[in-house]
Scaffold this motif. Structure first.
Motif, PDB file in Angstrom:
ATOM      1  N   GLY A 298     -62.782 -56.389 -82.644  1.00 12.04           N
ATOM      2  CA  GLY A 298     -62.268 -54.993 -83.006  1.00 12.04           C
ATOM      3  C   GLY A 298     -62.545 -54.728 -84.620  1.00 12.04           C
TER       4      GLY A 298
ATOM      5  N   ASP B 221     -58.815 -53.395 -74.902  1.00 12.31           N
ATOM      6  CA  ASP B 221     -59.319 -52.211 -74.849  1.00 12.31           C
ATOM      7  C   ASP B 221     -59.158 -51.177 -75.961  1.00 12.31           C
TER       8      ASP B 221
ATOM      9  N   GLN C 196     -70.623 -45.443 -82.211  1.00 14.30           N
ATOM     10  CA  GLN C 196     -71.381 -45.695 -81.070  1.00 14.30           C
ATOM     11  C   GLN C 196     -70.906 -44.901 -79.886  1.00 14.30           C
TER      12      GLN C 196
ATOM     13  N   LYS D  54     -53.533 -44.449 -82.001  1.00 15.09           N
ATOM     14  CA  LYS D  54     -54.215 -45.530 -81.102  1.00 15.09           C
ATOM     15  C   LYS D  54     -53.463 -46.037 -80.057  1.00 15.09           C
TER      16      LYS D  54
ATOM     17  N   GLN E 271     -61.400 -52.463 -78.908  1.00 12.59           N
ATOM     18  CA  GLN E 271     -62.718 -52.484 -78.430  1.00 12.59           C
ATOM     19  C   GLN E 271     -62.948 -50.957 -78.750  1.00 12.59           C
ATOM     20  N   GLN E 272     -62.447 -49.950 -78.097  1.00  6.19           N
ATOM     21  CA  GLN E 272     -62.577 -48.452 -78.284  1.00  6.19           C
ATOM     22  C   GLN E 272     -62.631 -48.143 -79.605  1.00  6.19           C
ATOM     23  N   TRP E 273     -61.779 -48.465 -80.321  1.00  4.64           N
ATOM     24  CA  TRP E 273     -61.498 -48.297 -81.848  1.00  4.64           C
ATOM     25  C   TRP E 273     -62.862 -48.731 -82.559  1.00  4.64           C
ATOM     26  N   SER E 274     -63.217 -49.703 -82.248  1.00  6.57           N
ATOM     27  CA  SER E 274     -64.345 -50.341 -82.981  1.00  6.57           C
ATOM     28  C   SER E 274     -65.658 -49.506 -82.605  1.00  6.57           C
ATOM     29  N   LEU E 275     -65.790 -48.964 -81.355  1.00  9.15           N
ATOM     30  CA  LEU E 275     -67.000 -48.078 -81.205  1.00  9.15           C
ATOM     31  C   LEU E 275     -66.791 -47.033 -81.721  1.00  9.15           C
ATOM     32  N   GLU E 276     -65.607 -46.235 -81.980  1.00 16.41           N
ATOM     33  CA  GLU E 276     -65.539 -45.057 -82.704  1.00 16.41           C
ATOM     34  C   GLU E 276     -65.790 -45.285 -84.120  1.00 16.41           C
ATOM     35  N   LYS E 277     -65.341 -46.249 -84.832  1.00 19.18           N
ATOM     36  CA  LYS E 277     -65.707 -46.616 -86.144  1.00 19.18           C
ATOM     37  C   LYS E 277     -67.100 -46.803 -86.356  1.00 19.18           C
ATOM     38  N   THR E 278     -67.741 -47.346 -85.577  1.00 15.14           N
ATOM     39  CA  THR E 278     -69.171 -47.561 -86.000  1.00 15.14           C
ATOM     40  C   THR E 278     -70.164 -46.231 -85.360  1.00 15.14           C
TER      41      THR E 278
END
Ligand code: PMP
Length: 481
Positions: free
Chosen positions: A384, A469, A481, A430, A472-479
């Motif tokens: 994350g 989860d 994607q 979050k 993971q979702q947070w990391s996707l939003e940050k990048t």
């Protein structure tokens, strides 16, 4: 009489000016009502109660020893966790059940034929429990323990700590506390009239390519030695340490022990996470080191030991010449701990005594399970984008969330440390709960560690998966994607 009339007049004037009913004096005169009749006729009697409550409150009501210690991180964050739908990795308690043999022992205690288990038992510990605690820990400490004089059962480790400070710390005494520290130590020292003196575990850089470990946080020996003065009465040692998860090494313990002996200082050794040690690390009991038994109080908790934090049973072990003073505090405050829970724990300890070190021992199984949970949370945090500090013990880990700072703007002049504001934001936005690490530091040092937050991993698989989860979702939003 004169005093009464003057008093009543004054009361009347104050009442009129504060409640805005001064206009009623003319009305009273016109209606011919006395002041007493006027108040009696009023349905709303708030006037008098307001006056008396205000006079009661106009002086300092709380004892001075409570000044500045009314705020508490647990009250605030436990409430937030309950208010927002969230995955709770905050407060330190397992969300999985205790082992069956512990639950069964409790049910037998309350449902079995011994009706006396519903009544008071011995004030300083139920005979069955102190007997097995003395046998069990006597072996580990290398001491012949007398169940009646070397063991005191308390309402959780909290009361054990409270008894230590109240019984052995006096006005003007200094108590050394190692930062980061379990937050209640400082207010407990204050309530006893003592002064806390802090010394920090300092992080050194992790080995290249590796995550930082709690073992990378160390005391500077010279700095620690400089904290011992002629006013030092005690040092609080918490190994494994909450919130960092550090397990002090034998060398570190020996250094602390030597200083205690040299300066004739007591040691309050908070060992509530004694069974939660990972990667083959060894939990050292400082009371077993040369010269330490006579000056150490060892503190344990059934809450952490058998995953029963709600039972609130803890204990202290130590020499009679120290424990007799703790007994005085205990008998004049709590006096007695719940009998049925003590009986059940006596049975549970007997079982652990018989299976000590064997694969079916709960202590062995619990630490194996928790090590896996630790590794899972570490992986989730790394994926994350946070930087966890891998703990060698406890069920907590601290993580650096600096990468996320852009999400929540800093307010430099705010009284509230950044980690606390960040977590509030994280809970609301979050749905993930953690505890700010600044809460485990003294006021002058809080700001230096407000890029860290503490997670508890004593959680069911479903909880850890839900946290994974979210990260993971947070990391996707940050990048993006
Ligand atoms: N000491 C430490 C280091 C703790 O983390 C805790 C509980 N979080 C306690 C003492 C208090 O333990 P208990 O619940 O048995 O009162």
């Amino acid at each position: 009489m004169l005093y009464n009339i003057v008093g009543l007049n004054l009361l009347y004037k104050v009442y009129l000016s504060r409640t805005g009913v001064s206009g009623c004096s003319g009305m009273l005169r016109r209606s011919g009502l006395s002041l007493g009749q006027y108040f009696l006729r009023r349905k709303n009697r708030a006037g008098f109660s307001w006056y008396f409550s205000k006079t009661k409150m106009s002086r300092l009501v709380q004892a001075r020893r409570l000044e500045g210690i009314d705020k508490n991180v647990w009250l605030e964050f436990v409430k937030l966790a309950a208010t927002y739908p969230s995955v709770n990795l905050g407060q330190g308690f397992p969300d999985f059940p205790p082992p069956d043999f512990v639950k069964e022992a409790f049910m037998k205690a309350i449902g079995g034929g011994n009706i006396m288990l519903h009544q008071y038992t011995r004030a300083f510990g139920h005979p069955a429990l102190v007997t097995i605690l003395a046998r069990f820990f006597g072996k580990l400490l290398g001491q012949e323990l007398d169940p009646l004089t070397n063991v005191l059962v308390t309402v959780g480790a909290y009361e054990a700590l409270f008894c230590c400070f109240q019984a052995l710390v006096d006005e003007g005494d200094e108590v050394i506390i190692i930062e980061p520290f379990f937050d209640c130590y400082e207010p407990m020292v204050k309530m006893a009239g003592g002064t806390s003196v802090f010394v920090q575990l300092r992080p050194k850089a992790a080995e290249t390519g590796k995550l930082m470990s709690s073992g990378d946080w160390q005391l500077d020996p010279a700095e620690l030695a400089s904290r011992f003065t002629e006013r030092t009465k005690a040092i609080v040692l918490n190994s494994p340490n909450n919130p960092l998860g550090k397990v002090f090494t034998r060398e570190e313990m020996e250094f602390i022990a030597d200083l205690c002996v040299k300066h004739d200082v007591l040691c309050f050794s908070d060992e509530v996470y004694e069974w939660l040690v990972y990667d083959g690390k060894e939990h050292i009991r400082i009371a077993s080191l040369p010269g330490m038994w006579d000056r150490t109080i060892t503190i344990g908790s059934a809450g952490k030991t058998f995953s029963t934090t709600g039972w609130k049973v803890g204990w202290t072990l130590g020499p009679d010449h120290l424990l007799k003073h703790l007994r005085t505090v205990h008998q004049n405050s709590v006096y007695h701990c719940p009998t049925a829970a003590q009986e059940a724990l006596a049975q549970a300890f007997q079982r652990e005594f018989d299976s000590y070190g064997k694969p079916d021992s709960y202590f062995v199984q619990l630490s194996q399970e928790l090590q896996q949970k630790r590794d899972w949370l570490v992986r989730s945090l790394v994926a994350g984008g946070m930087k966890p500090i891998v703990p060698e013990g406890t069920y907590f880990l601290m993580a650096d969330f600096s990468e996320f700072k852009s999400e929540v703007p800093d307010v430099p002049d705010s009284d509230e440390p950044y980690d606390s504001r960040f977590i509030k934001w994280m809970i609301i936005n979050k749905g993930l709960v953690a505890i700010p690490v600044s809460a485990f530091y003294s006021t002058p040092h809080k700001r230096n560690f407000d890029h860290l937050i503490r997670f508890c991993f004593a959680k069911e698989e479903a909880t850890l998966k839900a946290a994974e989860d979210i990260l993971q979702q947070w990391s996707l939003e940050k990048t993006g994607q």
